[in-house]
Scaffold this motif. Sequence first.
Motif, PDB file in Angstrom:
ATOM      1  N   THR A  30       1.042  -1.050  -0.058  1.00  0.00           N
ATOM      2  CA  THR A  30      -0.028   0.057  -0.062  1.00  0.00           C
ATOM      3  C   THR A  30       1.030   0.954   0.023  1.00  0.00           C
ATOM      4  N   ILE A  31       0.768   2.162  -1.011  1.00  0.00           N
ATOM      5  CA  ILE A  31       1.642   3.323  -1.077  1.00  0.00           C
ATOM      6  C   ILE A  31       0.625   4.615  -0.519  1.00  0.00           C
ATOM      7  N   LEU A  32       1.088   5.242   0.345  1.00  0.00           N
ATOM      8  CA  LEU A  32       0.575   6.521   0.883  1.00  0.00           C
ATOM      9  C   LEU A  32       1.062   7.449   0.303  1.00  0.00           C
ATOM     10  N   GLY A  33       0.160   8.299  -0.407  1.00  0.00           N
ATOM     11  CA  GLY A  33       0.471   9.645  -0.834  1.00  0.00           C
ATOM     12  C   GLY A  33       0.860   9.513  -2.626  1.00  0.00           C
ATOM     13  N   THR A  36      -1.196  13.909  -8.353  1.00  0.00           N
ATOM     14  CA  THR A  36      -2.407  14.207  -8.611  1.00  0.00           C
ATOM     15  C   THR A  36      -2.487  13.807 -10.352  1.00  0.00           C
ATOM     16  N   GLY A  37      -3.893  13.299 -10.538  1.00  0.00           N
ATOM     17  CA  GLY A  37      -4.142  12.891 -11.756  1.00  0.00           C
ATOM     18  C   GLY A  37      -4.258  11.323 -11.860  1.00  0.00           C
ATOM     19  N   ALA A  38      -5.058  10.854 -12.733  1.00  0.00           N
ATOM     20  CA  ALA A  38      -5.377   9.383 -12.955  1.00  0.00           C
ATOM     21  C   ALA A  38      -4.035   8.567 -13.164  1.00  0.00           C
ATOM     22  N   GLY A  39      -3.259   9.358 -13.854  1.00  0.00           N
ATOM     23  CA  GLY A  39      -1.838   8.722 -14.493  1.00  0.00           C
ATOM     24  C   GLY A  39      -1.016   8.632 -13.500  1.00  0.00           C
ATOM     25  N   ALA A  40      -1.109   9.060 -12.086  1.00  0.00           N
ATOM     26  CA  ALA A  40      -0.302   8.624 -11.180  1.00  0.00           C
ATOM     27  C   ALA A  40      -0.486   7.392 -10.447  1.00  0.00           C
ATOM     28  N   CYS A  41      -1.608   6.839 -11.071  1.00  0.00           N
ATOM     29  CA  CYS A  41      -1.954   5.403 -10.271  1.00  0.00           C
ATOM     30  C   CYS A  41      -0.917   4.293 -11.069  1.00  0.00           C
ATOM     31  N   PRO A  42      -0.067   3.451 -10.203  1.00  0.00           N
ATOM     32  CA  PRO A  42       0.623   2.701 -10.818  1.00  0.00           C
ATOM     33  C   PRO A  42       0.022   1.554 -11.391  1.00  0.00           C
ATOM     34  N   ALA A  43       0.619   0.952 -12.566  1.00  0.00           N
ATOM     35  CA  ALA A  43      -0.084  -0.379 -12.994  1.00  0.00           C
ATOM     36  C   ALA A  43      -0.429  -1.347 -11.974  1.00  0.00           C
ATOM     37  N   ASN A  44      -1.466  -1.939 -12.104  1.00  0.00           N
ATOM     38  CA  ASN A  44      -1.618  -3.179 -11.149  1.00  0.00           C
ATOM     39  C   ASN A  44      -2.180  -2.557  -9.662  1.00  0.00           C
ATOM     40  N   SER A  65      -4.367  10.568  -0.677  1.00  0.00           N
ATOM     41  CA  SER A  65      -4.395   9.441  -1.772  1.00  0.00           C
ATOM     42  C   SER A  65      -3.661   8.295  -1.173  1.00  0.00           C
ATOM     43  N   ILE A  66      -4.264   7.158  -1.870  1.00  0.00           N
ATOM     44  CA  ILE A  66      -3.350   5.902  -1.648  1.00  0.00           C
ATOM     45  C   ILE A  66      -3.451   5.026  -2.875  1.00  0.00           C
ATOM     46  N   ALA A  67      -2.581   4.095  -2.783  1.00  0.00           N
ATOM     47  CA  ALA A  67      -2.671   2.829  -3.961  1.00  0.00           C
ATOM     48  C   ALA A  67      -2.475   1.623  -3.161  1.00  0.00           C
ATOM     49  N   ALA A  68      -3.130   0.673  -3.617  1.00  0.00           N
ATOM     50  CA  ALA A  68      -2.967  -0.664  -3.010  1.00  0.00           C
ATOM     51  C   ALA A  68      -3.156  -1.749  -4.083  1.00  0.00           C
ATOM     52  N   ASN A  69      -2.354  -2.752  -4.151  1.00  0.00           N
ATOM     53  CA  ASN A  69      -2.417  -3.924  -4.893  1.00  0.00           C
ATOM     54  C   ASN A  69      -2.794  -5.079  -4.289  1.00  0.00           C
ATOM     55  N   GLN A  70      -3.698  -4.996  -3.125  1.00  0.00           N
ATOM     56  CA  GLN A  70      -4.261  -5.865  -2.432  1.00  0.00           C
ATOM     57  C   GLN A  70      -5.677  -5.507  -1.717  1.00  0.00           C
ATOM     58  N   ASN A  97      -9.141   2.032 -11.019  1.00  0.00           N
ATOM     59  CA  ASN A  97      -8.682   0.864 -10.919  1.00  0.00           C
ATOM     60  C   ASN A  97      -7.723   0.297 -12.107  1.00  0.00           C
ATOM     61  N   ASN A  98      -6.368   0.276 -11.797  1.00  0.00           N
ATOM     62  CA  ASN A  98      -5.625  -0.105 -12.869  1.00  0.00           C
ATOM     63  C   ASN A  98      -4.980  -1.645 -12.891  1.00  0.00           C
ATOM     64  N   THR A  99      -6.067  -2.550 -12.620  1.00  0.00           N
ATOM     65  CA  THR A  99      -5.927  -3.652 -12.668  1.00  0.00           C
ATOM     66  C   THR A  99      -6.817  -4.356 -13.655  1.00  0.00           C
ATOM     67  N   GLY A 100      -6.689  -5.649 -14.006  1.00  0.00           N
ATOM     68  CA  GLY A 100      -7.534  -6.702 -14.979  1.00  0.00           C
ATOM     69  C   GLY A 100      -8.719  -7.055 -14.170  1.00  0.00           C
TER      70      GLY A 100
END
Length: 141
Positions: A30-33, A36-44, A65-70, A97-100
């Motif tokens: 889980t990434i904290l921070g 800005t922008g949808a492009g900041a979301c990492p793949a998967n 903001s956060i990003a999680a792959n779980q 949602n940058n996942t499949g």
Amino acid sequence: MRKKMAKLGLGAAAVTALTLTTATSASAATILGLGTGAGACPANYVCLWADGDFVSGSPAGKFGSIAANQNVGDMGKLQRSGALWSGMQDEASSVVNNTGSSICFYEHNGYGGAQFRIGPWEKWPSVPSWINDRISSFTYC
């Protein structure tokens, strides 16, 4: 020399604090921070922002903001003491949602209450009003 080593250790600790990793998988994170922008979301990853249009919250104590792959069963646990981070519980207004897989967002911790489902690769600059600032958990579904 000791002072330089102490500063290096503090710098490494600060960088490490930006990423929480679970003990169950070396690749689960889980990434904290985010930026800005949808492009900041990492793949998967699944990404959430406190404000609409993929913008982090104001510095008045919002998480940003956060990003999680779980799966995340309790967004209130995603906190960092000090600085501007106070948690992401009931804060999200835009999601990517940058996942499949489809992702289900829930009103309550533990995947309960009202459910908002989005499909693979979807981007929502503004979630529906009935779930805005009410997301407490999410899971792959």
